[in-house]
Design a protein around this motif. Structure first.
Motif: not given
Length: 389
Positions: A333-344
């Motif tokens: 029941s967890g969450v995977l957070a996907y992040a980038t410092c990209s605008v592409l």
């Protein structure tokens, strides 16, 4: 140093950078060989160099060539300054302009005026649409200096007052309830008692807002899987009042994290991959993955010029691999957070779509993008969860 001497120093450093040397290495080399330069001189020279790096193509167009002298000539012209006032030959200033230099250069047009590589422009426009030009223009200028107030130690207003007492003037920001924008005395932040005592940390506003989007039940197990220096791990520890495990594929990136955590009073534990696997599953796994950094090119403008299509393809493959590896660490029941410092788009929504194609038992909870602006860099966040059986 006179203003002209500072320009001459920037010319020297830019010529070293043109040989392939990293900007920071070139600046450090110059500083070590120029003991006469005071802190204000070094700061001014650094600003010249980074202003050119942000605007390399337009500076070259306005200056008529890509050598250091022409680039600084173009920078001054683009800033509506008279180069002849600084190119005097006096007091270690650059030699006066030649007749050819006085008439050299043209107004930049199109992608040259946007200060982006030709090959990248189609990606940029496809990703940003009608905002492509405006975002490119933002990236040609300096980023704001921003602080995260450590909510575990103080309030935003008390932190702002403490900074003001030490010569650092700031204002509150709407991007995050913990964010301050430094408007005066930015170079005093690291020397301030507020920083030394863990009341504030240097952290971009959008990076803070990204952490604000995360939530976990009390007592959850939290992992920052691509921790880097640990800024987001520290922010999560303060936000949730809970311990956070921090991992990075290159452990040396986390070398300062224990001291930073102690200063902030945060429970952040750097761990290796074996420990991560042994302590899985987690209720929240944050993956701030390696990326082009296109959302933060104001701070690291060399990235604009060193990125290639081949490198971008490599990054996309790495992002896919990290998502697959991190997914296995998330509880039912967890969450995977996907992040980038990209605008592409190819690093953001396209990677999420590819992940969901490979993992049919996962779905997108929500995503959000921040564009570079007056209160932060460009960031992307997607929250993913497993479908319940």
């Amino acid at each position: 140093m006179t203003p002209g001497a500072r320009v001459a120093a920037a010319i020297e450093i830019l010529d070293i950078i043109r040989t392939g040397a990293p900007a920071e290495a070139a600046l450090t080399r110059w500083a070590r060989g120029s003991r006469f330069a005071g802190s204000k001189d070094r700061a001014a020279v650094r600003d010249h160099v980074y202003d050119v790096l942000r605007r390399w193509r337009s500076c070259a167009a306005l200056g008529g060539a890509e050598d250091g002298r022409s680039l600084m000539l173009g920078l001054l012209r683009g800033s509506d300054m008279d180069p002849a006032a600084l190119f005097t030959g006096d007091g270690h200033a650059p030699n006066p302009l030649t007749d050819e230099e006085k008439t050299a250069g043209d107004a930049p047009q199109g992608v040259v005026a946007a200060d982006l590589p030709d090959w990248l422009w189609p990606h940029w426009c496809d990703s940003l649409g009608a905002q492509a030009g405006a975002v490119a223009e933002v990236m040609r200028h300096r980023a704001p200096v921003m602080l995260r107030v450590n909510s575990a130690r103080t309030t935003r207003e008390d932190a702002r007052k403490a900074l003001q007492d030490q010569g650092v003037i700031s204002r509150t920001s709407d991007v995050s309830p913990t964010a301050l924008v430094v408007t005066e005395g930015a170079r005093r932040v690291a020397l301030s008692e507020a920083y030394a005592s863990g009341l504030v940390e240097l952290q971009d506003g959008a990076s803070q807002a990204l952490v604000d989007e995360l939530s976990v039940p009390k007592g959850s197990a939290i992992l920052d899987f691509c921790a880097g220096g640990g800024g987001k791990a520290l922010a999560m520890a303060a936000r949730f009042g809970a311990p956070v495990l921090a991992h990075d594929a290159i452990p040396a990136r986390m070398k300062d994290l224990p001291a930073r955590a102690a200063r902030a009073g945060a429970q952040v534990e750097p761990v290796d991959i074996d420990t991560v696997r042994a302590r899985a599953p987690f209720d929240l796994v944050l993956t701030d993955v390696p990326c082009s950094g296109s959302g933060a090119w104001r701070r690291a403008p060399e990235g604009k010029w060193t990125l290639t299509q081949a490198r971008l393809d490599e990054l996309n493959a790495t992002q896919d691999a990290i998502l697959d590896e991190a997914a296995a660490l998330v509880g039912a029941s967890g969450v995977l957070a996907y992040a980038t410092c990209s605008v592409l788009e190819c690093e953001n929504v396209a990677r999420v779509a590819a992940f969901l194609t490979r993992h049919r038992d996962w779905y997108l909870l929500r995503d959000r993008a921040w564009l570079p602006g007056s209160e932060g860099d460009g960031f992307f966040l997607a929250l993913l969860a497993k479908r319940q059986q």
